[in-house]
Write an enzyme that holds these catalytic residues in place. Structure first.
Site, PDB file in Angstrom:
ATOM      1  N   GLY A 187       0.828  -1.196   0.000  1.00 11.91           N
ATOM      2  CA  GLY A 187       0.000   0.000   0.000  1.00 11.91           C
ATOM      3  C   GLY A 187       0.866   1.252   0.000  1.00 11.91           C
ATOM      4  N   THR A 226       8.248   6.097  -1.910  1.00 13.70           N
ATOM      5  CA  THR A 226       9.240   6.390  -0.884  1.00 13.70           C
ATOM      6  C   THR A 226      10.614   5.982  -1.384  1.00 13.70           C
ATOM      7  OG1 THR A 226       9.703   6.335   1.494  1.00 13.70           O
ATOM      8  CG2 THR A 226       9.154   4.217   0.436  1.00 13.70           C
ATOM      9  N   TYR A 227      11.615   6.311  -0.587  1.00  8.93           N
ATOM     10  CA  TYR A 227      13.005   5.984  -0.906  1.00  8.93           C
ATOM     11  C   TYR A 227      13.529   5.022   0.145  1.00  8.93           C
ATOM     12  CZ  TYR A 227      18.063   6.372  -1.019  1.00  8.93           C
ATOM     13  OH  TYR A 227      19.402   6.064  -1.044  1.00  8.93           O
ATOM     14  N   GLY A 282       4.360   0.659   4.839  1.00 10.28           N
ATOM     15  CA  GLY A 282       3.686   0.222   3.629  1.00 10.28           C
ATOM     16  C   GLY A 282       3.468  -1.272   3.735  1.00 10.28           C
ATOM     17  N   GLY A 319       6.409  -3.713   5.081  1.00 14.51           N
ATOM     18  CA  GLY A 319       6.517  -3.316   6.474  1.00 14.51           C
ATOM     19  C   GLY A 319       6.880  -1.879   6.730  1.00 14.51           C
ATOM     20  N   LEU A 320       7.960  -1.702   7.472  1.00 15.85           N
ATOM     21  CA  LEU A 320       8.325  -0.429   8.073  1.00 15.85           C
ATOM     22  C   LEU A 320       9.751  -0.071   7.692  1.00 15.85           C
ATOM     23  CD1 LEU A 320       7.928   1.618  10.637  1.00 15.85           C
ATOM     24  CD2 LEU A 320       9.223  -0.140  11.817  1.00 15.85           C
ATOM     25  N   CYS A 337       5.900   9.585   0.492  1.00 20.27           N
ATOM     26  CA  CYS A 337       4.607   8.999   0.875  1.00 20.27           C
ATOM     27  C   CYS A 337       3.433   9.752   0.263  1.00 20.27           C
ATOM     28  CB  CYS A 337       4.493   8.907   2.390  1.00 20.27           C
ATOM     29  SG  CYS A 337       5.825   7.931   3.125  1.00 20.27           S
TER      30      CYS A 337
END
Length: 182
Positions: A51, A55-56, A119, A130-131, A148
């Site tokens: 989802g 992002t990087y 995500g 995950g994170l 994001c």
């Protein structure tokens, strides 16, 4: 680059695992992202099935993938997200860094700047992705994107907030804090 794979949460029943790793430099686009990187870059962009937006990821950023079967653990998606965020908040609190969630944007923030992004993908009751927690990395690639999906969102990292810390302890504390919440 796989840095560490933790002991499975429950090997016998669910084969639940928590992976810790770092990625090479890459932009990842979630399923909600329709944009490419905003500025030209030599960093590859990969579409993922998680989802979120864009992002990087790069060396110096801790990635935690909770590969969990949610129902046997009594977890729903909202609880999983809250547990990941709280694990970061608790880990940073142990370093005297005050962090918080935002209702309008998943992740963890310090003074309005994002330090951790989430995500997830839930498929057949199992969590994937995950994170990411910014530890000590080159933050300049974030300026090429709307992190994001939020234009002008500032990002920060632990090394800018705490002069000295033990990165191995941060990794261990993050996992311990997360496991204690699930």
């Amino acid at each position: 680059m796989l840095e560490h794979v933790s002991k499975s949460v429950d090997d016998d029943i669910n084969n639940d695992q928590i992976w810790l790793l770092e990625h090479e430099r890459v932009y990842t686009q979630g399923t909600a992202c329709q944009l490419q990187t905003l500025l030209p870059s030599d960093i590859p962009t990969i579409k993922t099935d998680r989802g979120g937006q864009i992002t990087y990821h790069g060396p110096g950023q801790l990635i935690l993938y909770p590969l969990l079967h949610l129902k046997p653990l009594g977890l729903g998606v909202k609880t999983l997200v809250a547990s990941l965020e709280q694990a970061v908040i608790d880990t940073l609190a142990s370093l005297s860094v005050l962090a918080e969630r935002r209702q309008d944007a998943p992740g963890v923030y310090v003074d309005g700047a994002k330090i951790a992004a989430l995500g997830l993908r839930i498929r057949r009751g199992r969590s994937y992705h995950g994170l990411s927690l910014n530890i000590d990395l080159d933050l300049s690639p974030f300026t090429n994107i709307d992190p994001c999906g939020y234009q002008g969102l500032r990002v920060t990292q632990l090394s800018d907030l705490v002069p000295q810390f033990d990165a191995a302890k941060v990794r261990a504390d993050l996992v311990a804090n997360f496991v204690s919440l699930i």
